[in-house]
Motif scaffolding. Sequence first.
Motif, PDB file in Angstrom:
ATOM      1  N   GLY A 282      -2.137  37.938 -58.066  1.00 31.83           N
ATOM      2  CA  GLY A 282      -2.598  37.738 -59.937  1.00 31.83           C
ATOM      3  C   GLY A 282      -3.932  36.914 -59.521  1.00 31.83           C
ATOM      4  O   GLY A 282      -5.059  37.159 -59.785  1.00 31.83           O
ATOM      5  N   ALA A 283      -4.448  36.884 -57.902  1.00 29.52           N
ATOM      6  CA  ALA A 283      -6.138  36.609 -57.729  1.00 29.52           C
ATOM      7  C   ALA A 283      -6.963  37.607 -57.760  1.00 29.52           C
ATOM      8  O   ALA A 283      -7.646  37.652 -58.141  1.00 29.52           O
ATOM      9  CB  ALA A 283      -6.066  36.511 -56.551  1.00 29.52           C
ATOM     10  N   ASP A 284      -6.041  38.896 -58.061  1.00 29.46           N
ATOM     11  CA  ASP A 284      -6.593  40.512 -58.172  1.00 29.46           C
ATOM     12  C   ASP A 284      -7.874  40.377 -59.164  1.00 29.46           C
ATOM     13  O   ASP A 284      -8.290  40.821 -59.479  1.00 29.46           O
ATOM     14  CB  ASP A 284      -5.925  40.937 -57.997  1.00 29.46           C
ATOM     15  N   LEU A 285      -6.897  39.849 -60.637  1.00 34.99           N
ATOM     16  CA  LEU A 285      -6.904  39.976 -61.718  1.00 34.99           C
ATOM     17  C   LEU A 285      -8.226  39.404 -61.536  1.00 34.99           C
ATOM     18  O   LEU A 285      -9.013  38.902 -62.619  1.00 34.99           O
ATOM     19  CB  LEU A 285      -5.719  39.233 -62.734  1.00 34.99           C
ATOM     20  N   VAL A 286      -8.102  37.485 -61.762  1.00 33.49           N
ATOM     21  CA  VAL A 286      -9.240  36.954 -61.753  1.00 33.49           C
ATOM     22  C   VAL A 286     -10.647  37.675 -60.771  1.00 33.49           C
ATOM     23  O   VAL A 286     -11.314  37.253 -61.556  1.00 33.49           O
ATOM     24  CB  VAL A 286      -9.095  35.586 -60.527  1.00 33.49           C
ATOM     25  N   ARG A 287     -10.318  38.231 -59.549  1.00 28.58           N
ATOM     26  CA  ARG A 287     -11.931  38.839 -58.905  1.00 28.58           C
ATOM     27  C   ARG A 287     -12.171  39.811 -60.242  1.00 28.58           C
ATOM     28  O   ARG A 287     -13.288  40.081 -60.635  1.00 28.58           O
ATOM     29  CB  ARG A 287     -11.342  39.563 -58.362  1.00 28.58           C
ATOM     30  N   SER A 288     -11.363  40.468 -61.161  1.00 28.39           N
ATOM     31  CA  SER A 288     -11.860  41.622 -61.884  1.00 28.39           C
ATOM     32  C   SER A 288     -12.901  41.042 -62.830  1.00 28.39           C
ATOM     33  O   SER A 288     -13.678  41.003 -63.291  1.00 28.39           O
ATOM     34  CB  SER A 288     -10.898  42.261 -62.776  1.00 28.39           C
ATOM     35  N   VAL A 289     -12.087  39.666 -63.119  1.00 23.56           N
ATOM     36  CA  VAL A 289     -12.564  38.694 -64.383  1.00 23.56           C
ATOM     37  C   VAL A 289     -13.845  37.724 -64.697  1.00 23.56           C
ATOM     38  O   VAL A 289     -14.803  38.433 -65.264  1.00 23.56           O
ATOM     39  CB  VAL A 289     -11.446  37.891 -65.042  1.00 23.56           C
ATOM     40  N   VAL A 290     -14.190  37.912 -62.926  1.00 27.26           N
ATOM     41  CA  VAL A 290     -15.085  37.544 -62.352  1.00 27.26           C
ATOM     42  C   VAL A 290     -16.281  38.840 -62.548  1.00 27.26           C
ATOM     43  O   VAL A 290     -17.325  37.993 -62.776  1.00 27.26           O
ATOM     44  CB  VAL A 290     -14.992  36.873 -61.541  1.00 27.26           C
ATOM     45  N   GLU A 291     -16.245  39.580 -61.603  1.00 25.26           N
ATOM     46  CA  GLU A 291     -16.870  41.227 -61.986  1.00 25.26           C
ATOM     47  C   GLU A 291     -16.977  41.179 -63.277  1.00 25.26           C
ATOM     48  O   GLU A 291     -18.278  41.572 -63.097  1.00 25.26           O
ATOM     49  CB  GLU A 291     -16.305  42.252 -61.795  1.00 25.26           C
ATOM     50  N   ASP A 292     -16.412  41.221 -64.041  1.00 24.50           N
ATOM     51  CA  ASP A 292     -17.007  41.835 -65.850  1.00 24.50           C
ATOM     52  C   ASP A 292     -17.284  40.888 -66.344  1.00 24.50           C
ATOM     53  O   ASP A 292     -18.618  41.331 -66.943  1.00 24.50           O
ATOM     54  CB  ASP A 292     -15.852  42.045 -66.771  1.00 24.50           C
TER      55      ASP A 292
END
Length: 755
Positions: free
Chosen positions: A651-661
């Motif tokens: 799930g941390a991958d999703l969080v990383r993408s959220v922060v990048e966006d």
Amino acid sequence: MDDSVRKRVRVAGIVQGVGFRPFVYSLATDLGLSGHVGNDVHGVFIEVAGAAPEVRQFLRRLREEAPPLADVARISVTDAAGPPEAGFRIVESDAAGQRATMIASDAATCADCADEIADPGDRRFGYPFTNCTNCGPRFTIVRDVPYDRPNTTMSGFALCPRCEEEYHDPANRRFHAQPVCCPDCGPRLRFTDRDGLPRQGDPLEEAAAALTRGEVIAVKGLGGYHLAVDATSGDAAAMLRKRKHREDKPFAVMVASVDQARALCSIDDAEQALLTSRHRPIVLLDRLPGAPIAPGVAPGNRQLGVLLPYTPLHHLLLRRFPHPIVLTSGNISDEPIAYLDDDALEQLGEVATAFLAHDRPIHIRTDDSVTRVFDGRPMLVRRSRGYVPEPVVLPWSFPRPVLACGAELKNTFAVGKDEHVIPSHHIGDLENYATLRSFTSGIAHFQQLFDIEPQVVAHDLHPEYLSTKYAVALDDVELIGVQHHHAHIASCLADNGEQGPVLGVAFDGTGYGTDGSIWGGEFLVADLTGFRRLGHLEAVPLPGATTAIKQPWRTAVSYLAESDLLRADLEVLQRNPKWTEVAALARDGHHAPPASSAGRLFDAVAAIVGVRDAINYEGQAAIELEQLAADGEPGCYPVSISGGPVLRVRGADLVRSVVEDLRAATPVPVIAARFHNGLAAAVVEVCVRLRQSTGIGTAALSGGVFQNVLLLRRVVEMLRRKDFRVLLHSQVPANDGGISLGQAAIAGALCRQRL
């Protein structure tokens, strides 16, 4: 006559209190048959004699033309001996023996009764307790079976001569209608102040006037008291929120008609059918732009919970008040709905300025049901008034009677006997004495009503749940501990009449895992007798444990740490300056149990994008994140899936993408949609991999996270494109309100396995 026959007939199911005996009487007399019909503890018994063709027609029409509130589960027919009787008659009920009959749920006012209360020439014109065999109170007034007037809370109202005549007239639709009454002999309406002192004037006119003045009034319904205000008044809605201590959770809105509902929401045919059904639930509908409802009624929500009047009292009140009204449970937040008159005055006296009440006692409190339409069929969010105590009928039987104690939150219990599971009405969150008392008294009532003395008691594995403590304190029963997420998948199986195995996806907030950790993002291979955990979301620490559930920003810190993204420039950290302490808590593991919870992943993302750092009700952050998501956004965040034989979804991958966006100034609604799409794609990818390793092509989706319609729709569409057969809930909620059905189904299956 040579072709004359005599048959003994037994009808099981929901066949008492629904006009079944009058229906049988009319059918038999129309066909020129003789015999009798009566109620007993098993259902309806019939003896019928006459020409063979007419008897065959009678038996066929018995099921095909049953009254609208009846649910015929089984008809058995045997030959009977003896001479034919003279004519056909309804005989006295037989109360002897072990009870096996079902009780009907409360039913919304039928069209005939609605016409009567609107007709100035009818003797029931304007009478708020009008009912007949096709509508009115059932479950909430019954004390015992057989379902006859002396066994209901109507026993204190003696029939007047005219009602007595209707009650005994086979041609009248009130023939043997147990709650039948009229203005001369039935319950009476009253309008009082908060001290219970009568106010002058017509109660309905005075109640409408109070709503017009912006007052909060308490209204006694079928299963308890509601609190009502003018739904178009921002001041009234704000006052109700303040007094009820309900800061953000949406209120339900009652409207006078479907046309008035259409002025507020878009409604398709399936939603209209659900709105107007005899169940009359609250239906979650998409709100129209500019709908004339105060913003404080459902703040930040693109949907409204709408319901139509389901008692004559509601019809009459809304004929006098021109606007939609908020109609929300009569309680202070987290407490059960008030249903006893004295208790209502005491509990709601600080909230309501006046009470629109009556003297018909409520025997069992029952909240309104909440539903929505998904994939063209009803999907329950809360199963209560209008549905309970209708059974879930299974294609197998219980070898021993079962009690399932349910979960801690959104609790229901259930009893299992023969081929039926009877889930209870919504009890609520078992976090205080008042709710626990409602839980224990409800179990006692069900045991009496359905004559069940449990031999097997199923409960959650969590040792601190009050429902578990209740179970383990019982004497002379076999205890079966059921893992929370196994119960979710078993509930979905039982809801669909299946035994498995399936690939079960159980996504929720928290559940006690078999390893003692917190689960909530689970992929199981399961049937009714067991399960294997073959995948899950990667666990992250919950800093502060239960505090993190109420403060999603804490889980956000944990996920940011897992993603190596703890940077002071992030707004979620700037808003919460104690983030360094929380990060340390997560690192050292003290008071930070690991959790694989999908619900907590939603919380973390909601906090990171600025939706909400703290919640006022369960699931609030996730609900608001869903509401925010852009429609039709095709973007999808990638997620890594590793491990074997147990797959781990990062799930941390999703969080990383959220922060990048976020850092790229992508609009938050787009981020929210991409997050949902990414998680849905990960769910489907895990199911595809598990199908390859297990050969199982059926997926069952359960858990409160799957009340998120955006996520559910994405997962279902993608699974079907991958040729999966998908099982969803329809008879009980996907949330913890459905846990008791799963526990009961598992207990029954384990008992059968031993035979």
